[in-house]
Design an enzyme around this catalytic site. Structure first.
Site, PDB file in Angstrom:
ATOM      1  N   ARG A 143       0.843  -1.202   0.000  1.00 35.67           N
ATOM      2  CA  ARG A 143       0.000   0.000   0.000  1.00 35.67           C
ATOM      3  C   ARG A 143       0.871   1.241   0.000  1.00 35.67           C
ATOM      4  NH1 ARG A 143       2.664   1.903   3.260  1.00 35.67           N
ATOM      5  NH2 ARG A 143       2.767   1.585   5.491  1.00 35.67           N
TER       6      ARG A 143
ATOM      7  N   HIS B 183       2.175   7.889  10.786  1.00 33.36           N
ATOM      8  CA  HIS B 183       2.483   7.660  12.204  1.00 33.36           C
ATOM      9  C   HIS B 183       1.343   8.093  13.115  1.00 33.36           C
ATOM     10  CE1 HIS B 183       6.663   6.276  12.197  1.00 33.36           C
ATOM     11  NE2 HIS B 183       6.872   7.081  11.178  1.00 33.36           N
TER      12      HIS B 183
ATOM     13  N   ASP C 295      -1.771   6.044  13.083  1.00 37.77           N
ATOM     14  CA  ASP C 295      -2.684   4.910  13.336  1.00 37.77           C
ATOM     15  C   ASP C 295      -2.504   4.372  14.752  1.00 37.77           C
ATOM     16  OD1 ASP C 295      -0.181   3.833  12.582  1.00 37.77           O
ATOM     17  OD2 ASP C 295      -1.037   2.150  11.480  1.00 37.77           O
TER      18      ASP C 295
ATOM     19  N   GLY D 163       8.680   1.359   2.843  1.00 38.68           N
ATOM     20  CA  GLY D 163       7.475   2.057   3.291  1.00 38.68           C
ATOM     21  C   GLY D 163       6.236   1.707   2.499  1.00 38.68           C
TER      22      GLY D 163
ATOM     23  N   ASP E  96      -1.707  -1.052   7.709  1.00 37.09           N
ATOM     24  CA  ASP E  96      -1.156  -1.803   6.578  1.00 37.09           C
ATOM     25  C   ASP E  96      -1.949  -3.071   6.295  1.00 37.09           C
ATOM     26  OD1 ASP E  96       0.652   0.158   7.013  1.00 37.09           O
ATOM     27  OD2 ASP E  96       2.233  -1.149   7.777  1.00 37.09           O
TER      28      ASP E  96
HETATM   29  P1  ADP Z   1       8.243  -2.585   4.576  1.00 32.03           P
HETATM   30  O1  ADP Z   1       7.093  -3.269   5.223  1.00 32.03           O
HETATM   31  O2  ADP Z   1       8.125  -1.094   4.615  1.00 32.03           O
HETATM   32  O3  ADP Z   1       8.523  -3.055   3.191  1.00 32.03           O
HETATM   33  P2  ADP Z   1       9.766  -3.836   6.713  1.00 32.03           P
HETATM   34  O4  ADP Z   1      11.112  -3.509   7.210  1.00 32.03           O
HETATM   35  O5  ADP Z   1       8.636  -3.740   7.658  1.00 32.03           O
HETATM   36  O6  ADP Z   1       9.552  -2.915   5.435  1.00 32.03           O
HETATM   37  O7  ADP Z   1       9.758  -5.319   6.139  1.00 32.03           O
HETATM   38  C1  ADP Z   1      10.676  -5.772   5.163  1.00 32.03           C
HETATM   39  C2  ADP Z   1      10.961  -7.246   5.362  1.00 32.03           C
HETATM   40  O8  ADP Z   1       9.846  -8.047   4.907  1.00 32.03           O
HETATM   41  C3  ADP Z   1      12.127  -7.742   4.534  1.00 32.03           C
HETATM   42  O9  ADP Z   1      13.359  -7.499   5.177  1.00 32.03           O
HETATM   43  C4  ADP Z   1      11.825  -9.240   4.430  1.00 32.03           C
HETATM   44  O10 ADP Z   1      12.222  -9.928   5.599  1.00 32.03           O
HETATM   45  C5  ADP Z   1      10.307  -9.268   4.363  1.00 32.03           C
HETATM   46  N1  ADP Z   1       9.888  -9.368   2.942  1.00 32.03           N
HETATM   47  C6  ADP Z   1       9.289  -8.440   2.202  1.00 32.03           C
HETATM   48  N2  ADP Z   1       9.066  -8.870   0.932  1.00 32.03           N
HETATM   49  C7  ADP Z   1       9.548 -10.117   0.869  1.00 32.03           C
HETATM   50  C8  ADP Z   1       9.639 -11.115  -0.165  1.00 32.03           C
HETATM   51  N3  ADP Z   1       9.191 -10.912  -1.396  1.00 32.03           N
HETATM   52  N4  ADP Z   1      10.208 -12.281   0.150  1.00 32.03           N
HETATM   53  C9  ADP Z   1      10.665 -12.503   1.398  1.00 32.03           C
HETATM   54  N5  ADP Z   1      10.624 -11.631   2.391  1.00 32.03           N
HETATM   55  C10 ADP Z   1      10.072 -10.441   2.151  1.00 32.03           C
HETATM   56 MG    MG Z   2       6.607  -3.178   7.327  1.00 31.22          MG
END
Ligand code: ADP
Ligand code: MG
Length: 457
Positions: A43, A50, A52, A143, A190
């Protein structure tokens, strides 16, 4: 509808090639075709950053990029997760007995959060595990909520594997709760938008109780997302949890100055509810009652009339016990003013004014300034990108998501998207050899996409 289960439909024509690749990979690893596919979108939050977790409504839309699990029930009571992206290693565990690592989690921990959340909700004694191939197209730690998409997609995979029918609202709530097993104190936006999104529309999402309303964006409005390529993993650092704590303390200190029973107050919205005044009045009250210099821990204890041990128990969380300084005025000012901007954004959309785009742009610009200066959750590269987007013709631009890096979202006339994309490419990505190779997935126009769903061949 929030009380409906996620839809089950045929794999869409436009997606057949992608799902075909997933099917082949699944067949290669497990020796048969997957039984179904579970998808959950990322999304982009248009406004309401910041807030929610402070109890205030936010206004996101789902993007087209998503995470898909090709899956089938597993007869060995296991969960087997493989990823199309070779940087993520294969993982297997027993469905009845697994642990989720906090702090610096491996990728599969996000999927396990979804599995655990559904299991806890249903409370069944006999459960089936699943085999899954995961493929994600949401830029990570940018994000756009790739983590929640993975949690949500895994949750519906588990539910569908076991034939459990859960409503989108229930799934949203349980996923918001279970993503916290990773160690982040997220608010719930989210997961809610990932389940409740409708094609072509943004959503106002309100909490306690969770509900969502469609927001029709002005005709001719388009959105461009650009990733600063500064990564910030929410579970790995405590910036996010520090802000959650500062907001809680701000609420409690403000409540105390108003003679309210501050121990009952957890969120900034609780103070407003008790005082029954407008958000504008709350901004004025904050300026009047809280000071700009950071509060020391001693001062907070003094105001609340508690010992440091008591404060640790009532107001801090495991990752914020050691903090000694809190910017209460700045954080509360951001939250109340941002909550007000969300309501104004919705009103501008509803009133269908001729200058709607310009007004929405102005609100987004103000939101960015507040995130940067009051909430201090931006990043110099992100500020540069936001400015570039504005200079390239956007009506408004702002950081989106938790921040400290990640993406910028811009509102622009649909007819100007191409010009904007070109200028931002030439200004931010092309000149930098580290950024240039990522331009395609980092910079894109997007329309409001649909919510999580199950597909079959
Ligand atoms: P955001 O939610 O903003 O993208 P976060 O830091 O909360 O960032 O989460 C990112 C983490 O989610 C990645 O480090 C990974 O562990 C997991 N992740 C996201 N997309 C994938 C994917 N396609 N395959 C495996 N893990 C994923
Ligand atoms: Mg996240």
């Amino acid at each position: 509808m929030a009380d409906h289960p996620v839809s089950v439909g045929k794999v869409q024509e436009a997606e057949s090639e992608r799902y075909g690749k997933l099917r082949s990979k699944f067949h290669e690893r497990f020796g048969h075709d997957p039984v179904f596919y579970a998808r959950a979108p990322g999304r982009v939050n248009l406004i309401g950053e910041h807030i929610d977790y402070c109890g205030y409504a936010v206004l996101p839309m789902a993007i087209e990029q998503d995470i898909v699990l090709a899956a089938s029930p597993n007869i060995d009571n296991e969960i087997v997760l493989i990823n199309m992206d070779p940087q993520y290693t294969e993982f297997t565990c027993s469905v009845e007995n697994f642990t989720i690592t906090k702090g610096d989690p491996q990728w599969y921990n996000y999927a396990l959060c979804g599995v655990r959340g559904v299991m806890e909700k249903v409370g069944a004694n006999v459960v089936k595990g699943f085999n899954a191939v995961v493929e994600g197209r949401i830029p990570r730690s940018a994000g756009l909520s790739s983590s929640s998409a993975l949690v949500c997609a895994a949750a519906i995979t588990m539910a569908h594997t076991n034939g459990w029918k859960l409503s989108k609202k229930t799934l949203s709530e349980l996923c918001a709760h279970c993503e916290r097993y990773i160690g982040t104190e997220g608010g719930g936006m989210d997961q809610a938008i990932s389940f409740m999104a409708n094609h072509g529309m943004a959503k106002l999402i309100e909490f306690n109780p969770l509900r969502s309303v469609d927001v029709h964006l002005p005709q001719g409005a388009a959105f461009v997302v650009s990733n600063s390529l500064v990564e910030h993993n929410k579970a790995g650092v405590s910036d996010f949890n520090i802000r959650v704590t500062e907001c809680r303390l701000a609420a409690q200190v403000l409540a105390k100055t108003q003679g309210l029973p501050w121990r009952e107050i957890r969120r900034l919205v609780d103070v407003q509810d008790k005082l029954e005044v407008s958000l504008e009045k709350m901004v004025i009250l904050v300026a009047d009652k809280l000071h700009e210099e950071p509060y020391t821990k001693e001062e907070v204890c003094q105001v609340l009339e508690v010992t440091e041990e008591e404060l640790a128990a009532t107001s801090l969380n495991p990752s914020t016990q050691e903090l000694t300084s809190f910017k209460l005025f700045q954080r509360a000012t951001h939250v109340y003013s941002e909550a007000n901007r969300v309501m104004q954004f919705k009103m501008v959309c509803e009133e269908r004014r001729p200058d709607a785009l310009e007004q929405l742009g102005r609100l987004m610009d103000a939101s960015h300034a507040s995130c940067r200066d009051m909430y201090e959750c931006s990043h110099p590269d992100l500020d540069k990108l936001v400015k570039l987007c504005r200079d390239a013709g956007a009506r408004g631009s702002r950081m989106t998501g938790a921040g400290w890096g990640g993406c910028c979202v811009s509102i622009v006339e649909a007819s100007r998207v191409m010009t904007l994309l070109t200028k931002v490419r030439d200004g931010y990505y092309s000149p930098d050899p580290a950024r240039a190779p990522h331009t395609k997935e980092a910079l894109f126009g997007t329309q409001p996409g649909g919510g999580a769903a199950i597909y079959v061949d």
